[in-house]
Design an enzyme around this catalytic site. Structure first.
Site, PDB file in Angstrom:
ATOM      1  N   GLU A  56      -3.244   4.408   4.388  1.00  0.00           N
ATOM      2  CA  GLU A  56      -4.030   4.397   3.148  1.00  0.00           C
ATOM      3  C   GLU A  56      -4.566   5.784   2.804  1.00  0.00           C
ATOM      4  O   GLU A  56      -5.472   5.907   1.979  1.00  0.00           O
ATOM      5  CB  GLU A  56      -5.193   3.403   3.275  1.00  0.00           C
ATOM      6  CG  GLU A  56      -6.267   3.800   4.266  1.00  0.00           C
ATOM      7  CD  GLU A  56      -5.967   3.316   5.683  1.00  0.00           C
ATOM      8  OE1 GLU A  56      -6.911   3.224   6.472  1.00  0.00           O
ATOM      9  OE2 GLU A  56      -4.792   3.008   5.978  1.00  0.00           O
TER      10      GLU A  56
ATOM     11  N   ASP B 291      -8.867   9.035   1.243  1.00  0.00           N
ATOM     12  CA  ASP B 291      -8.760   7.812   2.041  1.00  0.00           C
ATOM     13  C   ASP B 291      -9.356   6.655   1.249  1.00  0.00           C
ATOM     14  O   ASP B 291     -10.435   6.778   0.655  1.00  0.00           O
ATOM     15  CB  ASP B 291      -9.521   7.958   3.366  1.00  0.00           C
ATOM     16  CG  ASP B 291      -9.376   6.730   4.232  1.00  0.00           C
ATOM     17  OD1 ASP B 291      -8.315   6.543   4.829  1.00  0.00           O
ATOM     18  OD2 ASP B 291     -10.352   5.945   4.293  1.00  0.00           O
TER      19      ASP B 291
ATOM     20  N   ASP C 179      -0.225  -3.634  -0.827  1.00  0.00           N
ATOM     21  CA  ASP C 179       0.825  -2.731  -1.318  1.00  0.00           C
ATOM     22  C   ASP C 179       0.638  -2.419  -2.793  1.00  0.00           C
ATOM     23  O   ASP C 179       0.843  -1.283  -3.248  1.00  0.00           O
ATOM     24  CB  ASP C 179       2.200  -3.361  -1.082  1.00  0.00           C
ATOM     25  CG  ASP C 179       2.576  -3.394   0.392  1.00  0.00           C
ATOM     26  OD1 ASP C 179       1.899  -2.678   1.176  1.00  0.00           O
ATOM     27  OD2 ASP C 179       3.524  -4.120   0.745  1.00  0.00           O
TER      28      ASP C 179
ATOM     29  N   ASN D 279      -6.952  -5.623   2.936  1.00  0.00           N
ATOM     30  CA  ASN D 279      -5.769  -6.360   3.369  1.00  0.00           C
ATOM     31  C   ASN D 279      -6.142  -7.720   3.952  1.00  0.00           C
ATOM     32  O   ASN D 279      -5.466  -8.727   3.713  1.00  0.00           O
ATOM     33  CB  ASN D 279      -4.986  -5.541   4.395  1.00  0.00           C
ATOM     34  CG  ASN D 279      -4.046  -4.538   3.736  1.00  0.00           C
ATOM     35  OD1 ASN D 279      -3.633  -4.739   2.598  1.00  0.00           O
ATOM     36  ND2 ASN D 279      -3.709  -3.471   4.436  1.00  0.00           N
TER      37      ASN D 279
END
Length: 622
Positions: free
Chosen positions: A532, A488, A505, A496
């Site tokens: 993620e 993770d 991305d 983000n």
């Protein structure tokens, strides 16, 4: 005249003690109680003889050595012996009568009691000078006390002479008995060692006739007592040709003076079962060097020979199996040295086969592989650290596939034994790898992007779900380990928020590239698990291998150093959970394995992130 009689008294007492010593030596089978009663009877008889030869020194008073025998009986025979001796002595003294009857009986009782006290005082100590002196002092003190109490014994010089004579006689008698007891104890030890020894012990004269043998020899020849062997020869026990061979061999030993040591003799007994014996025989000579016979010891080694033969047969079967099997087989000791291998193992490695000899260390074998460019996936320029690390992997339970210079693929299955040694099985899987590659290419053409994550270019969740179930079933059937990593990205939401979704991305794509760089085996799978989160499936890899790969992944991401200003690390990091199914695992399904990895991932996050946790273990931080 009185001294002549007294000397005769001493001689008689000495004779009776000597007779007892010889009788007791012959009657060694008497029980302890019987021996004490017999000792008491002999000492009582000696006391009576002493009183028969006594000197009347005053009206009804007699001088003799009865106290010597009473004291010896009490001190060395104990209560049972002195009861017999004292009773006989008292009865005879009563029959003699006279004015000295009362002091005579008193002296008998006092000497018996004092002697018994000395017996109990010294009973836990060895027979030594202290006991001898205590016995003699008992006689002297009682004689002196009786003389002083009753005034009998003639002149003081005569009285003193009788007391000294009694003391000296007791001293001599006690010394002789002490020596005899020590001699008897040594004899009993030797007799017990000879009789009760587990092997066959025997002594023969110069004509090969048995002089002595232990009980095992007698029982082996159908006798119940050792004495029944005395006088027999091997001609009375074995077939004539066998007995003749034994006789000639023994005569040769005695004539040459050269002992026979550990000679194996096979016997065939009546039921046809072969027995084996290990025999040693030595010639015996007296103190003048004259030959008097020989001594021998024989051990039944039939069971040992049977076990040796079974071991040889088992070894031959194993060698035959190793020679006939198609796979290569090698065993390494816990210190990394090659113990044995079959020819197929060496033939599988044409460029390093010369180094794969018993006694070679695994690190030397790896050096030969590198030096000769035998594996196309290993550079000839690797460091010594890489060689040592590769050698250390010998002691990890794992399945490895390696490509060789000649286009062949080998499967190496390593399993550890309980003593720390490693068993390696090598199989040629070239055909399987070619088929596998063709199937993969066909599958890729058929599935296309349906099985690929569009953003990262690695496998998607659908592929992961299929592979984890398939590999779990395969590992369960084959008993091989299966590991998985659940990964993770730490604080990805804030990433983000800070950099925007386009940069997010790019970050995910970079993570996918890192996964592809560390997952190099074709059997392994790197997949996007969701959002993620990523997953890696590692067939044939144990917990140590999975943990090492996780650390490699975490370090690679550190080196990439993707900026992340909202993270305390200032770069993008990951938390990784590791779960492994091995022989001792209790996972019932692939879902339980995934759940274990997820729990390990949760543990890594709670420990501060940027770390690795294994199922059931604490997280390991950087």
């Amino acid at each position: 005249m009185a001294w002549q009689v007294l000397i005769g008294n001493v001689a008689a007492v000495s004779l009776l003690i000597s007779v007892w010593m010889h009788l007791h030596y012959r009657l060694y089978r008497l029980s302890e109680v019987q021996a004490k009663i017999a000792f008491g009877l002999m000492m009582g008889l000696g006391a009576i003889v002493s009183m028969v030869l006594s000197i009347e020194i005053d009206g009804g008073y007699y001088a003799d050595l009865r106290s010597t025998l009473l004291a010896v009986s009490a001190v060395y025979g104990g209560p049972l012996a002195i009861l017999v001796t004292g009773t006989l002595t008292a009865i005879y003294r009563i029959s003699m009568g006279g004015a000295g009857l009362q002091p005579g009986l008193i002296s008998i009782v006092v000497v018996s009691l004092l002697g018994t006290s000395v017996h109990f005082l010294f009973r836990r100590q060895p027979l030594n000078l202290k006991r001898i002196m205590a016995t003699a002092a008992t006689v002297a003190s009682v004689s002196l006390g009786i003389s002083l109490a009753y005034g009998a014994g003639g002149s003081p010089i005569t009285t003193a002479g009788f007391i000294v004579t009694g003391f000296a006689a007791t001293l001599v008698a006690a010394s002789v008995i002490t020596y005899f007891h020590a001699f008897t104890a040594e004899r009993d030890i030797l007799r017990a060692a000879l009789t009760q020894a587990p092997d066959f012990y025997y002594v023969k004269d110069h004509k090969s006739r048995f002089l002595a043998a232990n009980l095992n020899v007698a029982r082996d020849h159908g006798r119940t007592k050792s004495s029944e062997m005395v006088g027999l020869t091997d001609f009375d026990l074995y077939p004539r040709d066998m007995a003749q061979a034994f006789f000639e061999r023994e005569q040769e030993i005695m004539s040459s003076g050269i002992p026979m040591v550990d000679f194996e003799e096979p016997f065939v007994i009546r039921d046809g079962r072969e027995r084996w014996f290990l025999t040693s025989k030595v010639p015996l000579r007296d103190r003048h060097g004259e030959l008097i016979g020989l001594a021998g010891v024989t051990r039944d080694i039939t069971e040992k020979k049977r076990l040796i033969q079974e071991a040889v047969d088992s070894k031959n079967v194993l060698l035959q199996a190793m020679a006939e099997m198609s796979d290569g087989l090698a065993m390494f000791s816990p210190d990394g040295k090659l113990v044995f291998c079959n020819d197929q193992y060496r033939a599988a490695f044409p460029r390093s086969g010369y180094a794969r000899q018993p006694g070679a260390h695994i690190s030397d074998i790896v050096r030969a592989v590198v030096r000769n460019a035998e594996r196309i996936d290993v550079s000839p320029d690797v460091s010594e650290e890489w060689i040592q690390a590769s050698a250390a992997q010998l002691f990890l339970t794992r399945d490895t596939e390696i490509p060789l210079f000649d286009g062949r693929w080998l499967s190496l299955r390593t399993r550890l034994a309980s003593d720390g040694s490693a068993l390696v099985v090598v199989s040629d899987i070239t055909s399987m790898k070619h088929s596998e590659e063709q199937l993969k290419q066909l599958a890729q053409k058929m599935t296309g992007l349906a099985y690929t994550d569009a953003l990262t270019g690695i496998a998607n969740r659908r592929v992961f779900d299929e592979v984890i179930v398939t590999e779990f079933a395969r590992a369960r059937r084959g008993g091989s380990p299966l590991s998985m990593l659940l990964i993770d990205i730490d604080h990805f939401k804030t990433y983000n928020d800070s950099y925007g979704h386009l940069e997010g991305d790019k970050c995910l794509k970079a993570i996918g590239d890192v996964l592809r760089s560390v997952v190099v085996r074709t059997s392994d799978l790197a997949a996007r698990f969701g959002g993620e989160e990523f997953a890696i499936v590692l067939p044939g890899t144990d917990g140590d291998g999975a943990l090492a790969l996780a650390e490699l992944l975490r370090s690679a991401l550190h080196r990439l150093a993707i900026p992340h200003r909202a993270s305390s690390k200032s770069i993008v990091t990951t938390s990784i959970g590791v779960a492994t199914m091995s022989d001792g695992s209790t996972f019932a399904s692939a879902a339980e394995l995934v759940e274990a990895a997820d729990q390990a991932l949760y543990d890594a996050k709670t420990k501060g992130r940027d770390c690795i946790a294994t199922a059931g273990d604490r997280a390991t931080a950087a």
